[in-house]
Scaffold this motif. Structure first.
Motif, short mmCIF file in Angstrom:
data_model
loop_
_atom_site.label_atom_id
_atom_site.label_comp_id
_atom_site.label_asym_id
_atom_site.label_seq_id
_atom_site.Cartn_x
_atom_site.Cartn_y
_atom_site.Cartn_z
N LYS A 155 -0.75 10.33 0.05
CA LYS A 155 -1.41 10.88 1.24
C LYS A 155 -1.53 9.77 2.29
O LYS A 155 -1.46 8.58 1.94
CB LYS A 155 -2.80 11.42 0.87
CG LYS A 155 -3.64 10.45 0.06
CD LYS A 155 -4.92 11.11 -0.42
CE LYS A 155 -5.86 10.12 -1.07
NZ LYS A 155 -5.30 9.29 -2.15
N PRO A 156 -1.69 10.14 3.56
CA PRO A 156 -1.75 9.12 4.60
C PRO A 156 -2.77 8.02 4.31
O PRO A 156 -2.51 6.84 4.58
CB PRO A 156 -2.12 9.91 5.86
CG PRO A 156 -1.56 11.28 5.61
CD PRO A 156 -1.71 11.52 4.14
N ALA A 157 -3.93 8.36 3.70
CA ALA A 157 -4.96 7.35 3.43
C ALA A 157 -4.44 6.21 2.56
O ALA A 157 -4.92 5.07 2.64
CB ALA A 157 -6.18 8.00 2.78
N ASP A 158 -3.42 6.51 1.72
CA ASP A 158 -2.85 5.46 0.85
C ASP A 158 -2.09 4.41 1.65
O ASP A 158 -1.73 3.36 1.13
CB ASP A 158 -1.91 6.07 -0.21
CG ASP A 158 -2.64 7.05 -1.12
OD1 ASP A 158 -3.84 6.85 -1.36
OD2 ASP A 158 -1.99 8.01 -1.59
N LEU A 159 -1.80 4.73 2.91
CA LEU A 159 -1.06 3.79 3.76
C LEU A 159 -1.99 2.83 4.49
O LEU A 159 -1.55 1.85 5.10
CB LEU A 159 -0.26 4.55 4.82
CG LEU A 159 1.03 5.23 4.40
CD1 LEU A 159 1.52 6.15 5.52
CD2 LEU A 159 2.10 4.19 4.07
N SER A 160 -3.29 3.10 4.41
CA SER A 160 -4.27 2.36 5.20
C SER A 160 -4.12 0.84 5.05
O SER A 160 -4.24 0.29 3.96
CB SER A 160 -5.68 2.81 4.79
OG SER A 160 -6.60 2.09 5.56
N GLY A 161 -3.85 0.18 6.17
CA GLY A 161 -3.74 -1.28 6.21
C GLY A 161 -2.52 -1.86 5.50
O GLY A 161 -2.37 -3.08 5.40
N LEU A 162 -1.65 -1.00 5.01
CA LEU A 162 -0.48 -1.48 4.25
C LEU A 162 0.53 -2.18 5.17
O LEU A 162 0.89 -1.67 6.23
CB LEU A 162 0.20 -0.27 3.59
CG LEU A 162 1.20 -0.56 2.48
CD1 LEU A 162 0.48 -1.02 1.21
CD2 LEU A 162 2.04 0.69 2.18
N LYS A 163 0.97 -3.38 4.74
CA LYS A 163 1.96 -4.13 5.51
C LYS A 163 3.32 -3.50 5.26
O LYS A 163 3.96 -3.75 4.24
CB LYS A 163 1.96 -5.60 5.11
CG LYS A 163 0.74 -6.37 5.65
CD LYS A 163 0.79 -7.83 5.26
CE LYS A 163 0.39 -7.99 3.79
NZ LYS A 163 0.46 -9.35 3.28
N LEU A 164 3.71 -2.64 6.16
CA LEU A 164 4.91 -1.83 5.99
C LEU A 164 6.00 -2.27 6.95
O LEU A 164 5.82 -2.22 8.17
CB LEU A 164 4.55 -0.36 6.24
CG LEU A 164 5.71 0.61 6.32
CD1 LEU A 164 6.14 1.05 4.93
CD2 LEU A 164 5.36 1.82 7.16
N ARG A 165 7.13 -2.69 6.41
CA ARG A 165 8.24 -3.06 7.29
C ARG A 165 8.85 -1.79 7.88
O ARG A 165 9.15 -0.85 7.16
CB ARG A 165 9.31 -3.81 6.51
CG ARG A 165 10.53 -4.21 7.35
CD ARG A 165 11.63 -3.18 7.34
NE ARG A 165 12.76 -3.54 8.22
CZ ARG A 165 13.89 -2.87 8.31
NH1 ARG A 165 14.07 -1.79 7.60
NH2 ARG A 165 14.85 -3.25 9.13
N ILE A 184 5.20 -3.67 10.41
CA ILE A 184 5.74 -4.99 10.75
C ILE A 184 7.24 -4.83 11.00
O ILE A 184 8.01 -4.61 10.05
CB ILE A 184 5.48 -6.01 9.61
CG1 ILE A 184 3.98 -6.11 9.36
CG2 ILE A 184 6.11 -7.36 9.93
CD1 ILE A 184 3.57 -7.07 8.26
N PRO A 185 7.66 -4.88 12.28
CA PRO A 185 9.09 -4.71 12.56
C PRO A 185 9.87 -5.94 12.11
O PRO A 185 9.40 -7.06 12.29
CB PRO A 185 9.13 -4.55 14.08
CG PRO A 185 7.89 -5.22 14.58
CD PRO A 185 6.87 -5.10 13.50
#
Ligand code: EAX
Length: 319
Positions: A155-165, A184-185
């Motif tokens: 769910k979207p909440a699992d993405l919270s603050g995640l350093k995602l390229r 993070i591009p």
């Protein structure tokens, strides 16, 4: 005397049948030899050689040998790269109208994608490169992009603050920011090491890219979000294009179009094969209910200045 005559005759024959192709096309891409784009470029090279009776030789450079995707596209403008097949990562800087295609959950399925990209919208978008020194050839496929991480994301909440390229693509970055992640591009060449070192925790890419780069070594979970369709756009240097004869241009255009079906078929076939191999390598594959992700992104288009409502409507109407 006789020897000299023979030498002259040999020389004449050598000139009549050139041992080297007259025109060489350097074609690069940013992924590995196991990716459908590589196989399609080899297929394209064969078609071009046949159609031109060996006059045009396409040399294929995989693995970012001609640079990261953005560098290759710049190379097209400078004339140091003749052809490149790239994701939309760096492309909005060259053809801003493409932004619409990068909207998550825009396309219903692959048939919808092909109708749009092979139709008027796709043709107009390819033409929009022309003023930037780039000749658009065809829409090939990178594939539907899915999330990978070191944990389950349902769910979207699992993405919270995640350093995602993400790719260096403003629409993708805005989407993941809206979902609560910290995008993070990054250029592709740095992703594997950065995942290993914990500079980033997660990334998103099609199954083919995930498999050919052995991402299970640095990611435990693959979430089948299919959140956005990723094209691989076949582009040509306008400088090089203008130096070709009309016959050569026709050969290249036709071969690129004829390779599109081949490329998409390979993509579908390898996606199935590679998903099974990803599982064999121990990655946990998660089916995701995408409804909450769609809801969270409903207003995204309106916040993106390069998205033309008129084009968005035409794409939606083709669903
Ligand atoms: O073109 O940068 C990316 O995530 C691309 O999907 C990949 O390099 C293949």
């Amino acid at each position: 005397m006789l020897r000299r005559l023979i030498a002259a005759a040999l020389l004449a024959t050598a000139f009549m049948q050139p041992a080297f192709a007259e025109t060489v096309i350097k074609a690069g891409h940013g992924t590995t030899t196991g990716h459908p784009t590589h196989l399609a470029l080899e297929h394209f090279a064969k078609l071009v050689s046949e159609k031109s009776n060996g006059d045009i030789k396409v040399e294929v450079y995989p693995d970012r040998q001609l640079g990261e995707e953005r560098e290759m596209v710049e190379g097209l403008q400078f004339g140091s790269v003749d052809m490149a097949v790239v994701s939309t990562g760096p492309l909005l800087a060259f053809a801003p109208d493409l932004a619409v295609v990068d909207l998550p959950f825009l396309f219903k399925d692959s048939q919808h994608v092909y109708r749009v990209l092979d139709g008027d919208v796709g043709t107009e978008l390819l033409k929009s490169f022309e003023s930037r020194g780039i000749h658009g050839l065809a829409w090939w496929e990178n594939g539907w992009r899915h999330l990978t991480a070191k944990k389950d994301i349902s769910k979207p909440a699992d993405l919270s603050g995640l350093k995602l390229r993400t790719m260096q693509n403003p629409v993708h970055m805005a989407a993941f920011e809206k979902l609560g992640a910290s995008p993070i591009p990054m250029v592709w060449g740095e992703v594997f090491t950065s995942l290993g070192q914990g500079v980033i925790d997660a990334q998103e890419n099609p199954i083919t890219v995930i498999y050919v780069n052995s991402l299970w070594e640095v990611q435990s979970h693959l979430m089948l979000t299919g959140h956005v369709y990723g094209p691989h756009v076949a582009l040509f240097s306008k400088m090089k294009w203008d130096s070709l004869t009309p016959e050569q241009q026709t050969i290249i255009s036709e071969a690129a179009k004829e390779s599109t079906g081949f490329q998409r078929e390979k993509s579908a076939e390898l996606e199935k094969e590679y998903l099974a191999k990803i599982k064999e390598n121990g990655m946990t594959v998660v089916e995701v209910d995408t409804a909450p992700f769609r809801d969270a992104l409903r207003d995204l288009a309106a916040t993106q200045q390069n998205i033309k409502p008129e084009m968005l409507e035409r794409i939606n109407a083709a669903a």
